[in-house]
Enzyme design. Structure first.
Site, PDB file in Angstrom:
ATOM      1  CE  LYS A  13     -74.536  29.957 -25.910  1.00 47.76           C
ATOM      2  NZ  LYS A  13     -74.306  29.514 -27.283  1.00 47.76           N
ATOM      3  NE  ARG A  88     -78.656  24.989 -25.338  1.00 39.22           N
ATOM      4  CZ  ARG A  88     -77.394  25.319 -25.149  1.00 39.22           C
ATOM      5  NH1 ARG A  88     -77.023  25.987 -24.093  1.00 39.22           N
ATOM      6  NH2 ARG A  88     -76.506  24.988 -26.024  1.00 39.22           N
ATOM      7  NE  ARG A 123     -66.485  25.336 -29.896  1.00 39.16           N
ATOM      8  CZ  ARG A 123     -67.673  25.477 -29.339  1.00 39.16           C
ATOM      9  NH1 ARG A 123     -67.893  26.457 -28.496  1.00 39.16           N
ATOM     10  NH2 ARG A 123     -68.627  24.644 -29.640  1.00 39.16           N
ATOM     11  NE  ARG A 156     -68.598  21.868 -27.052  1.00 34.73           N
ATOM     12  CZ  ARG A 156     -69.433  22.870 -26.802  1.00 34.73           C
ATOM     13  NH1 ARG A 156     -69.000  23.946 -26.156  1.00 34.73           N
ATOM     14  NH2 ARG A 156     -70.677  22.819 -27.197  1.00 34.73           N
ATOM     15  NE  ARG A 167     -73.699  22.220 -30.388  1.00 33.01           N
ATOM     16  CZ  ARG A 167     -72.452  22.676 -30.462  1.00 33.01           C
ATOM     17  NH1 ARG A 167     -71.555  22.043 -31.221  1.00 33.01           N
ATOM     18  NH2 ARG A 167     -72.090  23.736 -29.783  1.00 33.01           N
TER      19      ARG A 167
END
Ligand code: AP5
Ligand code: MG
Ligand code: ZN
Length: 212
Positions: A13, A88, A123, A156, A167
């Protein structure tokens, strides 16, 4: 153009939002990035959000809706905006509709959980502007710093494998139902997220009927 990018954590996203926002010259509103900035600045909102985010849980709807209402009211949103990671929950989506924040299109970036779990380990994100990179799929031009702002690239906290799984669970339980919500409104389009970044962008632009 008012666009929602929907998708699991790590679906891409943020990556696509940055590309489309630059092309359309409209801002991206990423609640995740706004909350992480609030945490860095140790604001009241940041302090409240941190424990939810670190645990891979959703931040309460009223906090999110307050953030979005304040952000979409700013001058730079008058020609449109991209919502990345919001809404969400059905309650958030309904509240946006009720407030008259009517979206033109909702793109759901589709991808399997197993691919996401592999992706997340690579990431890196910019500590200053929140831009996303990947050690192999999307490396920064200069090692360790953000192409856009020169900020430091970090991992992160919620990208730890256990937190990613949590998540994903929250996504399936609370967010995935938004596809049905927007399908009923005739706004939903599906995008295959399991292809190279440029190919996903091509499909996004095609879905929005924007010249490549
Ligand atoms: P948020 O920051 O929104 O995180 P998320 O939804 O979990 O999504 P991510 O940012 O992890 O993934 P992404 O889809 O943006 O993927 P990216 O482009 O980075 O939210 C974090 C937390 O904040 C939530 O858990 C919650 O606590 C809270 N929160 C935020 N909004 C909320 C809301 N509305 N309500 C309640 N709570 C809220 O890509 C991932 C990686 O893959 C990168 O390394 C990237 O380079 C790479 N990549 C991207 N595309 C490709 C591709 N096509 N091929 C290969 N690699 C790719
Ligand atoms: Mg993101
Ligand atoms: Zn940056």
């Amino acid at each position: 153009m008012k666009l929602i990018l929907l998708g699991a954590p790590g679906a891409g996203k943020g990556t696509q939002a940055e590309i489309i926002a630059a092309k359309l010259r409209i801002p991206t509103i990423s609640t995740g990035n706004i909350l992480r900035e609030a945490i860095r600045n140790e604001t009241q909102t940041g302090l409240e959000a941190k424990r939810y985010m670190d645990g891979g849980m959703l931040v309460p709807d009223d906090v999110i809706l307050g953030i979005v209402a304040e952000r979409v009211a700013r001058e730079d949103c008058k020609n449109g905006f991209i919502l990345d990671g919001v809404p969400r929950t059905i309650a958030q989506a309904q509240a946006l509709e009720d407030k008259g924040v009517c979206m033109d299109c909702v793109l759901s970036i589709e991808i399997d959980d197993a691919v996401i779990e592999r992706r997340m380990t690579g990431r890196r994100v910019c500590a200053s502007c929140g831009a996303s990179y990947h050690v192999t799929a999307h490396p920064p031009r200069a090692g360790g710093v953000c192409d856009a702002c020169g900020g430091e690239l970090i991992i992160r906290k919620d990208d730890a494998p256990d937190t990613v799984r949590q998540r994903l669970k929250v996504f399936h339980e609370q967010t995935e139902a938004l596809k049905g919500f927007y399908e009923k409104l005739g706004k939903l389009k599906l995008i295959n997220g399991d292809q190279p970044i440029e190919a996903v962008t091509r499909d996004v632009l095609a879905a929005l009927e924007i010249a490549q």
